[in-house]
Enzyme design. Structure first.
Site, mmCIF file in Angstrom:
data_model
loop_
_atom_site.group_PDB
_atom_site.id
_atom_site.type_symbol
_atom_site.label_atom_id
_atom_site.label_comp_id
_atom_site.label_asym_id
_atom_site.label_seq_id
_atom_site.Cartn_x
_atom_site.Cartn_y
_atom_site.Cartn_z
ATOM 1 N N LYS A 207 -20.869 -5.976 -15.385
ATOM 2 C CA LYS A 207 -21.033 -7.633 -15.884
ATOM 3 C C LYS A 207 -21.968 -7.451 -17.446
ATOM 4 O O LYS A 207 -21.884 -8.592 -18.221
ATOM 5 C CB LYS A 207 -20.915 -8.547 -14.764
ATOM 6 C CG LYS A 207 -21.049 -10.557 -14.811
ATOM 7 C CD LYS A 207 -21.144 -11.500 -14.124
ATOM 8 C CE LYS A 207 -21.070 -12.191 -14.512
ATOM 9 N NZ LYS A 207 -20.794 -13.263 -13.810
ATOM 10 N N GLU A 213 -30.013 0.997 -12.257
ATOM 11 C CA GLU A 213 -28.959 1.886 -11.872
ATOM 12 C C GLU A 213 -27.636 2.644 -12.010
ATOM 13 O O GLU A 213 -27.191 3.582 -12.654
ATOM 14 C CB GLU A 213 -28.348 1.427 -9.922
ATOM 15 C CG GLU A 213 -29.524 1.538 -9.383
ATOM 16 C CD GLU A 213 -29.881 -0.581 -9.364
ATOM 17 O OE1 GLU A 213 -29.417 -0.820 -10.364
ATOM 18 O OE2 GLU A 213 -30.596 -1.038 -8.045
ATOM 19 N N GLY A 264 -20.958 -11.608 -9.998
ATOM 20 C CA GLY A 264 -20.277 -9.692 -9.766
ATOM 21 C C GLY A 264 -19.699 -9.834 -8.542
ATOM 22 O O GLY A 264 -18.172 -8.845 -8.271
ATOM 23 N N ARG A 265 -19.753 -10.492 -7.658
ATOM 24 C CA ARG A 265 -19.007 -10.426 -6.800
ATOM 25 C C ARG A 265 -17.849 -11.001 -6.022
ATOM 26 O O ARG A 265 -16.739 -10.989 -5.003
ATOM 27 C CB ARG A 265 -20.416 -11.076 -4.848
ATOM 28 C CG ARG A 265 -20.726 -12.677 -5.412
ATOM 29 C CD ARG A 265 -21.979 -12.983 -4.250
ATOM 30 N NE ARG A 265 -22.180 -13.680 -4.947
ATOM 31 C CZ ARG A 265 -23.321 -14.313 -5.342
ATOM 32 N NH1 ARG A 265 -23.939 -13.478 -6.083
ATOM 33 N NH2 ARG A 265 -23.883 -15.095 -5.338
ATOM 34 N N GLU A 350 -25.166 -12.799 -0.391
ATOM 35 C CA GLU A 350 -25.277 -13.009 -1.596
ATOM 36 C C GLU A 350 -25.784 -14.311 -1.944
ATOM 37 O O GLU A 350 -25.785 -14.833 -2.897
ATOM 38 C CB GLU A 350 -25.059 -11.968 -2.800
ATOM 39 C CG GLU A 350 -26.146 -11.614 -3.934
ATOM 40 C CD GLU A 350 -25.946 -10.843 -4.554
ATOM 41 O OE1 GLU A 350 -24.487 -10.714 -5.516
ATOM 42 O OE2 GLU A 350 -26.040 -9.747 -5.340
ATOM 43 N N HIS A 381 -17.302 1.832 20.559
ATOM 44 C CA HIS A 381 -18.709 3.672 21.023
ATOM 45 C C HIS A 381 -19.741 3.351 20.457
ATOM 46 O O HIS A 381 -20.312 4.276 20.618
ATOM 47 C CB HIS A 381 -17.542 4.678 20.914
ATOM 48 C CG HIS A 381 -16.684 4.795 21.226
ATOM 49 N ND1 HIS A 381 -16.026 4.675 23.059
ATOM 50 C CD2 HIS A 381 -14.715 4.476 20.907
ATOM 51 C CE1 HIS A 381 -14.943 4.615 23.364
ATOM 52 N NE2 HIS A 381 -14.602 4.203 22.296
ATOM 53 N N LYS A 490 -36.309 -6.365 -8.494
ATOM 54 C CA LYS A 490 -36.067 -5.455 -10.220
ATOM 55 C C LYS A 490 -37.833 -5.622 -10.326
ATOM 56 O O LYS A 490 -37.717 -4.231 -11.122
ATOM 57 C CB LYS A 490 -35.374 -6.821 -10.922
ATOM 58 C CG LYS A 490 -34.115 -6.440 -10.231
ATOM 59 C CD LYS A 490 -32.457 -6.926 -11.172
ATOM 60 C CE LYS A 490 -31.289 -7.314 -10.365
ATOM 61 N NZ LYS A 490 -30.729 -7.614 -11.030
#
Ligand code: F6P
Length: 522
Positions: A207, A213, A264-265, A350, A381, A490
């Protein structure tokens, strides 16, 4: 707009009294004394059926929770979102991911809109979507492109990755999809080993187009592409971003934009969904949007008592603030939903992982639960032991699908038998004189049922989750649409990065200094 904090409403105090008086609420007794419980606490919503009856609520609590929603101004807040008001107050932004799935010429549009330009914005959305979907179709038709590599993180990774995996049965044969998010070079290096530059399309999804990253991975991918003799960046790289200027400066000419009012999400419906559009085609992507739009309409118009996102969000508040449950386990009984828990982690945590209200005042109550889980039956399990017999009660949210897409005999019946049995076991328990084989039972769960896992039902399921997060965030009085909590790390990482080069530890705390020295030691 006037938002009243939940702890300042009369309903909050009444809920506390109801909680104190109803303890211990016993699900088994509730079923034994009410033959209609399943009907009362089940809810059909578009493409999703929900059984809420195995939750620790009765009709009085349910009514009080609805009062709470009304008294906090939930409906006005919801309507403000759908009218285009800037409800993301700390960033001064509208919250309009729902507009991305609004069909053109939606008759409800002008009446709802306080935003003068809403109709033009919707038009812009459809024009942009048209361009993106046409590009997706061209990539699908291009047999020389066999690999699509999405480079993005957070919302620019989790949404498209979750959806491409979930809809694997609808993916065009002959195309492979890779998702690179981590700055850890192992991830990109592993993908680069599998692809050829002339057969690859890199999608740089960000965005902001500034995320460390993504920029690091995109630079390395471009360097690799050129080192391998690749020349046609315009053909092999596209950017999905609101920051077209930065994408151009990076050297990418093919760009698909979106808007700052898409968080963003919440961005899988935008250009960030391009990998999904390539995977399932323009028509499939439109079905995905349409399923979500059906859920938007349900959220927007169903009365609170029969509104599934509202009922789920209010249950979340009931569990977090009155029962004190601090997590929710997500158990999709469909192996293709393997990234669904991770997707929901970002969506919930978030959005609602906040300790101050929308005015910046410290809250005296809990907000976002921890979201975690794995597909069933695998989880059974691993950690279901703790869900059945551990000291903490963890509400579980199952997702099951009626009709499978494979025809291997027996499997699906076994899968469905297991998911039903787990919900049953959590509730019923088993008496064994209080020893190792004793199950207390009375452990709550919600059961979401889809007819099939398709673009339409996945769209509806994801929109359902978005709106339930809106509901609890709204009742908690917080801004669910910012994420200042990711900033400090950050900033510090920049400082630490420089120190890793130089070895300077002055001013650092002793632990970070000690670790830094150890990391640098040869
Ligand atoms: O660091 C958090 C975050 O801002 C998320 O909210 C977002 O989804 C992610 O980073 C990626 O951001 P971008 O799409 O701008 O690269």
């Amino acid at each position: 707009m006037n938002r009243i904090r939940c702890d300042q409403t009369p309903a909050w105090a009444r809920l506390q009294t109801a909680f104190d008086q109803s303890r211990p609420f016993d699900l088994r007794k509730a079923f034994a004394t009410d033959a209609q419980r399943f009907e009362t606490f089940s809810q059909s919503a578009p493409h999703v059926f929900a059984d809420l009856s195995k939750n620790l609520i009765d009709t009085d609590t349910d009514a009080l929770l609805q009062d709470l929603a009304r008294q906090t101004g939930l409906e006005a807040h919801r309507d403000a979102m759908f009218s285009g008001a800037a409800i993301n107050t700390t960033e001064g932004r509208q919250v309009m991911h729902w507009l991305l799935r609004t069909p053109p010429h939606d008759p409800a549009m002008p009446a709802q809109s306080v935003h003068r330009h809403m109709a033009e914005t919707l038009h812009e959305v459809h024009t942009t979507q048209g361009t993106m979907l046409a590009f997706a179709e061209r990539v699908r038709a291009d047999a020389t492109i066999t690999d699509v590599v999405n480079i993005g993180i957070g919302g620019s990774d989790l949404g498209p990755q979750m959806a491409v995996l979930a809809l694997d049965e609808f993916v065009l044969p002959g195309k492979r999809f890779h998702f690179v998010s981590n700055v850890d070079g192992h991830e990109l290096a592993a993908v680069l080993k599998k692809i050829r530059p002339e057969h690859t399309l890199f999608l740089v999804a960000s965005k902001t187009f500034t995320t460390l990253e993504t920029m690091t991975n995109a630079q390395s991918a471009k360097a690799w592409f050129e080192a391998q003799g690749g020349t046609d960046i315009a053909r092999h790289f596209a950017a999905l971003t609101t920051n077209v200027v930065a994408a151009n400066a990076f050297g990418i000419r093919t760009t698909f934009g979106f808007w700052d009012w898409v968080g963003g999400r919440y961005s899988v419906w935008s250009a960030i969904g391009l990998p999904l559009a390539i995977a399932i085609g323009a028509q499939g992507f439109q079905e995905f949007l349409a399923g979500a739009h059906d859920m938007d309409e349900h959220f927007r118009s169903a009365p609170l008592a029969h509104n599934l996102p509202v009922r789920l969000g209010l249950l979340d508040v009931w569990y977090r603030n009155f029962h004190g449950f601090s997590s929710r386990s997500v158990a999709p009984y469909h192996s293709a939903l393997k990234r669904y828990p991770a997707y929901l982690q970002q969506l919930e945590m978030e959005s609602n992982g906040k300790r101050v209200d929308a005015d910046g005042q410290t809250l005296a109550y809990g907000t976002s639960p921890v979201i975690w889980g794995e597909p069933g039956t695998n989880g059974q399990h691993a950690y279901f032991q703790m869900l059945h017999q551990g000291t903490d009660v963890v509400p579980v949210e199952f997702v099951a699908v009626k009709t499978p897409k494979h025809n291997l005999p027996g499997h699906h019946t076994l899968l469905l038998a297991n998911v039903l049995a787990q919900a049953q076991a959590l509730m019923l328990g088993k008496s064994d004189a209080g020893g190792h084989k004793h199950f207390t039972g009375n452990r709550p769960s919600t059961f979401l049922l889809l007819d099939e896992l398709s673009p339409t039902s996945l769209g509806a399921l994801i929109a359902l989750q978005e709106h339930r997060v809106f509901v609890s965030g709204s009742v908690w009085g917080i801004n669910s649409f910012d994420q200042w909590g990711v900033e400090l790390g950050k900033v510090l990482a920049k400082d630490v990065e420089a120190r890793l080069q130089t070895g300077h530890v002055d001013g650092l705390d002793a632990s970070t200094a000690g670790l830094l020295a150890r990391v640098r030691a040869s």
